[in-house]
Every structure is written in C-alpha cells, then in structure tokens.
Design a protein around this motif. Structure first.
Motif, PDB file in Angstrom:
ATOM      1  N   ILE A   1      -1.525  -4.402 -13.437  1.00 36.70           N
ATOM      2  CA  ILE A   1      -0.133  -4.592 -13.013  1.00 36.70           C
ATOM      3  C   ILE A   1      -0.155  -5.784 -12.069  1.00 36.70           C
ATOM      4  N   ALA A   2       0.337  -6.910 -12.525  1.00 35.43           N
ATOM      5  CA  ALA A   2       0.337  -8.118 -11.694  1.00 35.43           C
ATOM      6  C   ALA A   2       1.111  -7.868 -10.402  1.00 35.43           C
ATOM      7  N   MET A   3       0.663  -8.493  -9.339  1.00 37.03           N
ATOM      8  CA  MET A   3       1.274  -8.310  -8.024  1.00 37.03           C
ATOM      9  C   MET A   3       2.791  -8.486  -8.075  1.00 37.03           C
ATOM     10  N   ALA A   4       3.254  -9.460  -8.820  1.00 41.34           N
ATOM     11  CA  ALA A   4       4.692  -9.740  -8.902  1.00 41.34           C
ATOM     12  C   ALA A   4       5.466  -8.627  -9.597  1.00 41.34           C
ATOM     13  N   GLU A   5       4.784  -7.787 -10.372  1.00 39.62           N
ATOM     14  CA  GLU A   5       5.444  -6.711 -11.113  1.00 39.62           C
ATOM     15  C   GLU A   5       5.384  -5.359 -10.398  1.00 39.62           C
ATOM     16  N   LEU A   6       4.693  -5.295  -9.280  1.00 42.19           N
ATOM     17  CA  LEU A   6       4.447  -4.007  -8.632  1.00 42.19           C
ATOM     18  C   LEU A   6       5.710  -3.249  -8.245  1.00 42.19           C
TER      19      LEU A   6
ATOM     20  N   ARG B   1       7.010  -1.557 -11.278  1.00 44.06           N
ATOM     21  CA  ARG B   1       6.106  -0.658 -11.991  1.00 44.06           C
ATOM     22  C   ARG B   1       5.353   0.316 -11.090  1.00 44.06           C
ATOM     23  N   ALA B   2       5.759   0.414  -9.843  1.00 46.35           N
ATOM     24  CA  ALA B   2       5.053   1.275  -8.884  1.00 46.35           C
ATOM     25  C   ALA B   2       4.984   2.728  -9.347  1.00 46.35           C
ATOM     26  N   GLY B   3       5.971   3.182 -10.089  1.00 49.21           N
ATOM     27  CA  GLY B   3       5.990   4.553 -10.572  1.00 49.21           C
ATOM     28  C   GLY B   3       4.846   4.874 -11.524  1.00 49.21           C
ATOM     29  N   GLU B   4       4.176   3.862 -12.041  1.00 44.82           N
ATOM     30  CA  GLU B   4       3.043   4.066 -12.940  1.00 44.82           C
ATOM     31  C   GLU B   4       1.747   4.366 -12.191  1.00 44.82           C
ATOM     32  N   ILE B   5       1.744   4.145 -10.897  1.00 50.27           N
ATOM     33  CA  ILE B   5       0.534   4.311 -10.095  1.00 50.27           C
ATOM     34  C   ILE B   5       0.480   5.746  -9.570  1.00 50.27           C
ATOM     35  N   PRO B   6      -0.613   6.474  -9.863  1.00 48.24           N
ATOM     36  CA  PRO B   6      -0.688   7.870  -9.432  1.00 48.24           C
ATOM     37  C   PRO B   6      -0.742   8.002  -7.908  1.00 48.24           C
ATOM     38  N   ARG B   7      -0.200   9.092  -7.424  1.00 39.17           N
ATOM     39  CA  ARG B   7      -0.215   9.358  -5.981  1.00 39.17           C
ATOM     40  C   ARG B   7      -1.227  10.432  -5.605  1.00 39.17           C
ATOM     41  N   ASP B   8      -1.880  11.029  -6.603  1.00 38.78           N
ATOM     42  CA  ASP B   8      -2.771  12.154  -6.332  1.00 38.78           C
ATOM     43  C   ASP B   8      -4.247  11.762  -6.305  1.00 38.78           C
ATOM     44  N   GLN B   9      -4.543  10.477  -6.208  1.00 39.49           N
ATOM     45  CA  GLN B   9      -5.923  10.021  -6.115  1.00 39.49           C
ATOM     46  C   GLN B   9      -5.981   8.690  -5.384  1.00 39.49           C
ATOM     47  N   ASP B  10      -7.178   8.323  -4.943  1.00 38.42           N
ATOM     48  CA  ASP B  10      -7.360   7.030  -4.292  1.00 38.42           C
ATOM     49  C   ASP B  10      -7.135   5.917  -5.308  1.00 38.42           C
ATOM     50  N   ILE B  11      -6.511   4.842  -4.845  1.00 38.28           N
ATOM     51  CA  ILE B  11      -6.262   3.663  -5.669  1.00 38.28           C
ATOM     52  C   ILE B  11      -7.148   2.540  -5.124  1.00 38.28           C
ATOM     53  N   TYR B  12      -7.961   1.963  -5.979  1.00 36.93           N
ATOM     54  CA  TYR B  12      -8.797   0.829  -5.610  1.00 36.93           C
ATOM     55  C   TYR B  12      -8.119  -0.411  -6.164  1.00 36.93           C
TER      56      TYR B  12
ATOM     57  N   GLN C   1      -3.221  -7.440   0.506  1.00 45.50           N
ATOM     58  CA  GLN C   1      -1.782  -7.365   0.734  1.00 45.50           C
ATOM     59  C   GLN C   1      -1.185  -6.172   0.000  1.00 45.50           C
ATOM     60  N   VAL C   2      -1.599  -5.967  -1.245  1.00 48.23           N
ATOM     61  CA  VAL C   2      -1.093  -4.850  -2.033  1.00 48.23           C
ATOM     62  C   VAL C   2      -1.562  -3.527  -1.434  1.00 48.23           C
ATOM     63  N   THR C   3      -2.804  -3.486  -0.969  1.00 48.92           N
ATOM     64  CA  THR C   3      -3.339  -2.273  -0.352  1.00 48.92           C
ATOM     65  C   THR C   3      -2.503  -1.868   0.850  1.00 48.92           C
ATOM     66  N   VAL C   4      -2.177  -2.818   1.702  1.00 48.08           N
ATOM     67  CA  VAL C   4      -1.341  -2.537   2.869  1.00 48.08           C
ATOM     68  C   VAL C   4       0.014  -1.984   2.427  1.00 48.08           C
ATOM     69  N   ALA C   5       0.642  -2.642   1.464  1.00 48.47           N
ATOM     70  CA  ALA C   5       1.965  -2.212   0.990  1.00 48.47           C
ATOM     71  C   ALA C   5       1.908  -0.814   0.382  1.00 48.47           C
ATOM     72  N   LEU C   6       0.899  -0.536  -0.435  1.00 51.93           N
ATOM     73  CA  LEU C   6       0.781   0.793  -1.037  1.00 51.93           C
ATOM     74  C   LEU C   6       0.568   1.867   0.018  1.00 51.93           C
ATOM     75  N   ASN C   7      -0.308   1.598   0.962  1.00 52.15           N
ATOM     76  CA  ASN C   7      -0.561   2.580   2.021  1.00 52.15           C
ATOM     77  C   ASN C   7       0.692   2.826   2.858  1.00 52.15           C
ATOM     78  N   GLN C   8       1.448   1.802   3.135  1.00 46.72           N
ATOM     79  CA  GLN C   8       2.688   1.965   3.897  1.00 46.72           C
ATOM     80  C   GLN C   8       3.728   2.769   3.118  1.00 46.72           C
ATOM     81  N   ALA C   9       3.626   2.733   1.770  1.00 42.59           N
ATOM     82  CA  ALA C   9       4.576   3.454   0.923  1.00 42.59           C
ATOM     83  C   ALA C   9       4.070   4.851   0.534  1.00 42.59           C
ATOM     84  N   GLY C  10       2.926   5.253   1.075  1.00 37.05           N
ATOM     85  CA  GLY C  10       2.459   6.615   0.874  1.00 37.05           C
ATOM     86  C   GLY C  10       1.302   6.824  -0.080  1.00 37.05           C
ATOM     87  N   TRP C  11       0.790   5.770  -0.700  1.00 38.88           N
ATOM     88  CA  TRP C  11      -0.394   5.902  -1.545  1.00 38.88           C
ATOM     89  C   TRP C  11      -1.638   5.913  -0.672  1.00 38.88           C
TER      90      TRP C  11
END
Length: 111
Positions: free
Chosen positions: A41-46, A49-60, A71-81
C-alpha cells in the motif's frame, strides 16, 4: 527528519517470518523487488486503504531506507495500530539476505 527513539523499530534481519509486513513504497519500487509476503500500500494511498490493515497484530512497516516507513509508523501508532518501523528498509532487508521477488524481468533489486 530524524525520529530516534520516538519510533518503535526493528532491524530488517529481525522481522518475524510470519509478520504482517506493510510495504509503503511506490509501485516502481515494489515492482523492482519486495519481500514475498509483504502487502503493498503506497504511502500516498494509506488514508484511502487504512481499513485493509489489521488491528489485531503488529504491523511492520518498510520502505526503501526507513524514512517514509518511520513516518507511516508514527501515523499508524497515533491512530491506534501497533506498528514498528523496519530500520534500514528494503536496503537492509536485501543486505540481510532476506528473500525478495520482483515483477520485473531479472533478479529482484531495491530501487
């Protein structure tokens, strides 16, 4: 931009084999070479398409060198991933001898 200790990170060599690996590079970079089980998922599409990323496991999160993925890691963590940056990105992944495949003719490489 330097993120330092503000971003959870793991060396590419230490990413678990069964990890959810999110590749946020551009299409041409993905086509050149990527981890076989990665999700692209390209950064510009996140945001779309964020709904495609699972919330029940660690995302690398991985990019070419680790800057965009931080940058994406910070944004995901701030949004609850629960996200971790792959330190050194696909460059470090390749240096570590981790498997790669590409959509282009010839051996995969880091673009």
């Amino acid at each position: 931009m330097i993120f330092g200790d503000d971003v959870a990170a793991v060396d590419a060599a230490d990413v678990p084999q069964d990890a959810y690996l999110l590749d946020v590079r551009e299409q041409y970079e993905w086509d050149a070479g990527h981890a076989p089980a990665a999700v692209h998922i390209a950064m510009a599409e996140l945001s779309d398409r964020a709904g495609e990323i699972p919330r029940d496991q660690d995302i690398y999160v991985v990019c070419r060198s680790g800057v965009r993925s931080a940058q994406v890691t910070v944004a995901l963590n701030q949004a609850g991933w629960l996200a971790k940056n792959v330190d050194g990105g696909m460059k470090r992944w390749a240096e570590s001898g981790r498997p790669m495949e590409g959509a282009e003719e010839g051996p995969p490489y880091v673009a």
